[in-house]
Design an enzyme around this catalytic site. Structure first.
Site, PDB file in Angstrom:
ATOM      1  N   CYS A  11      -1.922   9.304   2.773  1.00 39.07           N
ATOM      2  CA  CYS A  11      -1.557   8.730   1.475  1.00 39.07           C
ATOM      3  C   CYS A  11      -2.595   8.993   0.400  1.00 39.07           C
ATOM      4  CB  CYS A  11      -1.297   7.226   1.612  1.00 39.07           C
ATOM      5  SG  CYS A  11      -2.709   6.289   2.224  1.00 39.07           S
ATOM      6  N   GLU A  13       0.872  -1.172   0.000  1.00 36.76           N
ATOM      7  CA  GLU A  13       0.000   0.000   0.000  1.00 36.76           C
ATOM      8  C   GLU A  13       0.906   1.217   0.000  1.00 36.76           C
ATOM      9  OE1 GLU A  13      -3.009  -0.274  -0.551  1.00 36.76           O
ATOM     10  OE2 GLU A  13      -3.480  -2.339  -0.006  1.00 36.76           O
TER      11      GLU A  13
END
Length: 456
Positions: free
Chosen positions: A243, A209
């Site tokens: 993010c 990720e």
């Protein structure tokens, strides 16, 4: 205990089959939920020390997210672990087919510092639900949160089942030298690339990720005031250290000036006109990142903000206008409270800019034009996103989360987490009361016809 010994102990515990029963998994999830609720104030205090977040922000974006993930897993666990029947082809009559989920074994979960609690324990929920043992490696940058995670885990679980390894690069390196059954990594692209290389050397499957420059398009038909508020929320939450934060805005030049007014108003309303003095406005994780982010602010392009307090590691929500791809702020993922504004005359210009970067983790479009929205969603590769909002797609456990290409690989959240940490075995059970002879040699013309019939 040495890391190799931790892995051996976990392997022995897993091989004992303690983690397999539904009752064990359910109990573990409930214990984790109970302890988190019991220690929610201490957790928020630790996050406050690391990132300066208020209790409300910590609960909304970390603690509450984990609780929601646990609740969803508890509710659906029995259904998830039940073997799933599938249809059997006519050629294999007198049998049944089904798929069984089994745990992978001992998994390594490596988490980052920006959401240190949520991004460590959210994957763990999937690991527990799937019946694995786990080794957690939280970030050394978010020291206080890592400490409270270790306290929670060590209190409710034996170390051979779930253990927390603290430390920095040396511990990361030693962990990646081990033969885990799966690695789940959340973090930056550079470290993620190294994790992928090390995992591949040992043929270990993995999820990455990562991140990237996530675009936010504001088309001329958008509700500008609402767009400004929702973009400000998504961008400046956790001081931009998210993010999936919108990394830059691409806006139709006809509505840019009005949008900028609303954007500035939204920032002031959320964080006051003196955000550096606002106790509920967070801070940058450390000096290294403070220096990097500060260096991206071009004073000549500041529309609003731009001030810093180095002693507090705080940077104001900052809007940069008239930005080009040659500016430093467009050369890397910002991961801080700076929002570059790039205007376009026609969407072809915006499209070229988006395509100049790797596939982003998130994609946001603000518009009331259905054709424009459809075209935007179908034109670009990205992990996930929102129409007329930002980042909230993470909060739905029925939506998988993850990147594509350079922004990562693999998905999780909800059932997708269970899938990620499971191996699915395909089984055919053949009954004995009838055995059709057509598949056995010697073959005849009659058998040939029957074979073709059954295998249509």
């Amino acid at each position: 205990m040495e890391i190799s010994e931790i892995l051996k102990s976990s392997r022995d515990y897993f091989n004992s089959k303690h983690t397999l029963p539904y009752s064990f998994r359910l109990s573990a999830l409930k214990k984790l939920k109970s302890e988190i609720l019991l220690k929610q104030v201490e957790i928020a205090d630790a996050i406050k020390l690391d990132l300066g977040k208020s209790f409300e922000e910590s609960y909304m974006s970390e603690i509450g997210m984990v609780i929601s993930e646990i609740n969803f897993a508890i509710k659906h666990l029995k259904k998830w672990i039940k073997p799933k029947k599938v249809k059997t082809p006519l050629a294999h009559s007198f049998s049944k087919s089904f798929i069984m989920a089994e745990p992978l074994g001992v998994v390594l979960i490596m988490s980052p510092w920006n959401y240190p609690f949520m991004l460590c324990l959210d994957p763990l929920v999937g690991s527990i639900a799937s019946g694995n043992c786990a080794v957690l490696k939280p970030s050394n940058y978010s020291f206080n949160t890592s400490k409270i995670i270790r306290e929670i885990i060590s209190k409710i679980f034996p170390p051979s089942y779930i253990t927390v390894v603290e430390g920095g690069r040396e511990q990361n390196k030693e962990l990646l030298d081990q033969k885990f059954d799966y690695i789940f990594f959340t973090g930056g692209i550079a470290v993620g690339t190294e994790v992928a290389k090390r995992a591949s050397n040992n043929l270990i499957p993995y999820t990455l990720e990562l991140g990237g420059k996530s675009p936010c398009i504001v088309e001329e038909s958008a509700n500008l005031k609402i767009a400004a508020t929702r973009i400000a929320f998504g961008k400046f939450l956790n001081c931009g250290q998210t993010c999936v934060a919108p990394d830059y805005i691409l806006i139709d030049e006809k509505v840019k000036d009005k949008f900028l007014e609303y954007f500035k108003e939204a920032i002031i309303k959320m964080y006051t006109s003196s955000p550096l003095d606002n106790q509920n406005y967070g801070k940058i994780i450390n000096q290294k990142h403070f220096d990097r982010i500060s260096g991206l602010i071009d004073k000549n392009k500041v529309y609003y903000g731009g001030k810093t307090k180095e002693e507090l590691l705080k940077i104001e929500p900052t809007i940069l206008d008239n930005v080009t791809l040659n500016d430093a702020v467009m050369k890397e993922e910002i991961f801080g409270p700076i929002m570059p504004i790039i205007s376009y005359k026609n969407f072809d210009e915006a499209e070229k800019i988006i395509r100049s970067f790797s596939s982003p983790l998130a994609f946001y479009v603000f518009s009331n034009n259905k054709k424009f929205i459809k075209y935007s969603l179908n034109s670009f590769h990205f992990g996930g996103g929102c129409i007329n909002d930002t980042i909230i797609h993470l909060a739905n456990p029925r939506l998988s989360f993850g990147g594509v290409g350079g922004s990562g690989m693999g998905k999780y959240h909800g059932y997708k987490s269970f899938e990620t940490f499971s191996n699915f075995k395909s089984i055919v059970k053949k009954y004995n009361f009838l055995d059709l002879p057509i598949r056995y040699a010697p073959y005849t013309k009659t058998k040939r016809k029957l074979i073709k019939f059954f295998m249509k």
